[in-house]
Design a protein around this motif. Structure first.
Motif, PDB file in Angstrom:
ATOM      1  N   SER A 129     -18.828  30.808 -28.415  1.00 33.73           N
ATOM      2  CA  SER A 129     -16.677  30.866 -28.547  1.00 33.73           C
ATOM      3  C   SER A 129     -15.591  31.765 -27.800  1.00 33.73           C
ATOM      4  N   ARG A 132     -15.549  29.083 -24.786  1.00 32.76           N
ATOM      5  CA  ARG A 132     -14.319  27.993 -26.073  1.00 32.76           C
ATOM      6  C   ARG A 132     -13.001  28.522 -25.615  1.00 32.76           C
ATOM      7  N   ALA A 135     -11.633  29.036 -21.681  1.00 31.38           N
ATOM      8  CA  ALA A 135     -11.411  26.670 -21.988  1.00 31.38           C
ATOM      9  C   ALA A 135     -10.609  26.612 -22.103  1.00 31.38           C
ATOM     10  N   ALA A 136      -9.949  27.172 -23.207  1.00 29.85           N
ATOM     11  CA  ALA A 136      -8.748  27.242 -23.812  1.00 29.85           C
ATOM     12  C   ALA A 136      -7.359  27.622 -23.456  1.00 29.85           C
ATOM     13  N   ALA A 137      -6.998  28.639 -23.022  1.00 33.06           N
ATOM     14  CA  ALA A 137      -6.993  30.091 -22.511  1.00 33.06           C
ATOM     15  C   ALA A 137      -6.421  29.562 -20.673  1.00 33.06           C
ATOM     16  N   ILE A 166     -16.672  21.661 -19.631  1.00 35.02           N
ATOM     17  CA  ILE A 166     -15.233  22.024 -18.609  1.00 35.02           C
ATOM     18  C   ILE A 166     -15.150  22.756 -17.882  1.00 35.02           C
ATOM     19  N   PHE A 250      -5.780  35.341 -24.309  1.00 33.01           N
ATOM     20  CA  PHE A 250      -4.575  34.388 -25.205  1.00 33.01           C
ATOM     21  C   PHE A 250      -2.939  35.313 -24.617  1.00 33.01           C
TER      22      PHE A 250
ATOM     23  N   ILE B 230      -1.101  27.883 -31.403  1.00 32.17           N
ATOM     24  CA  ILE B 230      -1.112  28.663 -29.799  1.00 32.17           C
ATOM     25  C   ILE B 230      -1.124  27.416 -28.849  1.00 32.17           C
ATOM     26  N   PRO B 231      -0.938  27.319 -27.534  1.00 34.81           N
ATOM     27  CA  PRO B 231      -0.671  26.235 -26.666  1.00 34.81           C
ATOM     28  C   PRO B 231      -2.112  26.684 -25.923  1.00 34.81           C
ATOM     29  N   MET B 232      -2.616  25.463 -25.457  1.00 38.81           N
ATOM     30  CA  MET B 232      -3.906  25.594 -24.647  1.00 38.81           C
ATOM     31  C   MET B 232      -4.049  24.695 -23.462  1.00 38.81           C
ATOM     32  N   GLN B 235      -7.641  20.456 -21.337  1.00 41.79           N
ATOM     33  CA  GLN B 235      -8.573  19.314 -21.753  1.00 41.79           C
ATOM     34  C   GLN B 235      -9.834  20.068 -23.443  1.00 41.79           C
ATOM     35  N   VAL B 236      -9.040  20.916 -23.400  1.00 47.36           N
ATOM     36  CA  VAL B 236      -9.386  21.500 -24.993  1.00 47.36           C
ATOM     37  C   VAL B 236      -8.421  21.137 -26.418  1.00 47.36           C
ATOM     38  N   GLU B 237      -9.340  20.842 -27.204  1.00 45.96           N
ATOM     39  CA  GLU B 237      -8.660  20.129 -28.526  1.00 45.96           C
ATOM     40  C   GLU B 237      -8.577  21.132 -28.871  1.00 45.96           C
ATOM     41  N   SER B 238      -9.302  22.631 -29.293  1.00 47.66           N
ATOM     42  CA  SER B 238      -8.995  23.472 -30.363  1.00 47.66           C
ATOM     43  C   SER B 238     -10.329  24.484 -30.091  1.00 47.66           C
ATOM     44  N   LEU B 239      -9.758  25.531 -31.113  1.00 45.14           N
ATOM     45  CA  LEU B 239     -10.297  27.037 -31.081  1.00 45.14           C
ATOM     46  C   LEU B 239     -11.216  27.460 -31.455  1.00 45.14           C
ATOM     47  N   ASN B 240     -12.244  27.895 -32.185  1.00 45.76           N
ATOM     48  CA  ASN B 240     -12.657  28.598 -32.707  1.00 45.76           C
ATOM     49  C   ASN B 240     -11.497  29.257 -34.215  1.00 45.76           C
TER      50      ASN B 240
END
Lengths: 260, 260
Positions: A129, A132, A135-137, A166, A250, B230-232, B235-240
């Motif tokens: 988690s 994940r 990567a998203a941040a 990623i 974030f 939440i802006p990401m 390459q990431v689709e979503s967060l936990n």
């Protein structure tokens, strides 16, 4: 489609895959791991190409799995019994497809702007988690201490949902060295730091997150430039380590977006 | 200290506790659950007083467990074999103490300022982590849909780390009704909403979080006042789902702190 059908737990390929599924040392030795399910496999293929081997299970397959098997018709494929397949899979409801792949290595940026250091994170789901969220941040590289769970275990991969493909991830890192070598600010998350919200996170920043139960080691707290805390409501002692990681990463992402 | 020592799995008390550990319906029917470990038990006692029964295991106890057993000397206590104890406990490393307690009911505020609605969250660990974040962010009441995991299961309690004893939790709620009845803004978290960071979260606010795999239902998205995302990074689709919950709740907490 017909595959080599293996029904004995004494089969040497099954034994080899079971070792990979269960054992971090085995994964490191061979630089291989198992990906479970269509989502992870698709994410891997998009970046790194074909897996080395596919494993499917007896019984019905979903359309998604059948589609993948068709696309990957050139990849050697074996079929195990449902019970044998379940032994290799970390999920309660088997996905019906596993892939043997080389563990990919991403290039580590020389002067990263956004770093995450994880010290002795125990739970592979938590670790996944965190990767994940990283990567998203937009984190550019993650360093894991020697005591961290393995980022390439089936459970951590499942938690990461493709983040491992990623993000550059450096395992078994000496975090004290990484801290001293980083040109930006290094922020140790503790329960006694300055408020996250009052901190300027726009300069190059590394967040340091500690073990779920005991937090960061004294050594790392001392090596950091500052301690940072997430302000919390009255009666609560602390957050889940993965939740705290998401909030810290974030908040930087927010400050960057707002001041862009 | 000597306790009633029970070594047979046919013992009726053991069977009753096993049902409570495994089965949400059983917990609801009796309005009872099992707390695992000194931390949860201590948090419970501070707010609600004595448990109904203590369970300990054969073999050595930590000082913390021995201390608790001494403080709780008036509470009926039984000792199970290590294996029987492990069957009742959700953790890999048994804590050595379990407590049978009534599920507490917290009063629900009439005009709450900060609400969380959870739709069909499947994973009890995720649910526990969300409740922990909610308590830490100052959420005043949490509503769970009928399809949510049980907030009082041993795994959810472990994830919540005491949040269940602080937060009013309404289970099996009709979230559409809750949405319509709430006087403030209701924010559906989706992947196609307005940026969380550009939203004014200072008015009374309810966040709605959907299932880990499929997100919020169309019905709830329509019932909400706005969609929020939440802006990401690229390459990431979503967060936990638990990470996303933490980020949303603490963004409100940040805005409130900054503008206080």
């Amino acid at each position: 489609m017909t595959f080599k059908h293996i029904t004995s737990r004494d089969n040497s390929l099954f034994k080899q895959l079971k070792k990979l599924a269960d054992n971090a040392r085995e994964r490191r030795k061979h630089n291989e791991t198992l990906l479970d399910g269509p989502h992870l496999l698709t994410a891997y293929i998009e970046r790194f190409g074909m897996p080395k081997l596919l494993v499917t299970a007896e019984g019905e397959s979903t359309n998604e799995v059948v589609g993948l098997l068709q696309v990957l018709a050139d990849v050697p494929t074996v079929m195990f019994t449902t019970l044998m397949f379940a032994e290799l899979s970390p999920v309660a409801t088997p996905t019906g497809i596993l892939a043997l792949v080389d563990i990919p290595q991403q290039p580590v940026p020389e002067q990263p702007d956004f770093l995450l250091m994880l010290e002795d994170i125990q739970d592979p789901g938590n670790l996944g988690s965190m990767l994940r969220s990283a990567a998203a941040a937009g984190v550019e590289v993650v360093y894991l201490s020697l005591g961290c769970a393995d980022a390439w275990s089936p459970k951590a991969l499942r938690g990461g949902q493709g983040a491992q493909f990623i993000l550059p991830i450096v395992e078994r890192a000496d975090l004290e060295n990484v801290t001293r070598g980083f040109a930006g600010q290094t922020l140790a998350t503790t329960l006694m730091g300055e408020s996250l919200y009052e901190m300027d996170l726009q300069p190059p920043t590394a967040f340091m997150i500690g073990n779920e139960g005991t937090g960061l080691s004294e050594t790392l707290i001392k090596a950091a430039s500052r301690q940072v805390s997430i302000p919390m409501a009255g009666q609560v002692e602390s957050l889940n380590a993965a939740a705290a990681t998401a909030i810290c990463l974030f908040e930087r992402s927010r400050q960057k977006a707002v001041h862009r």
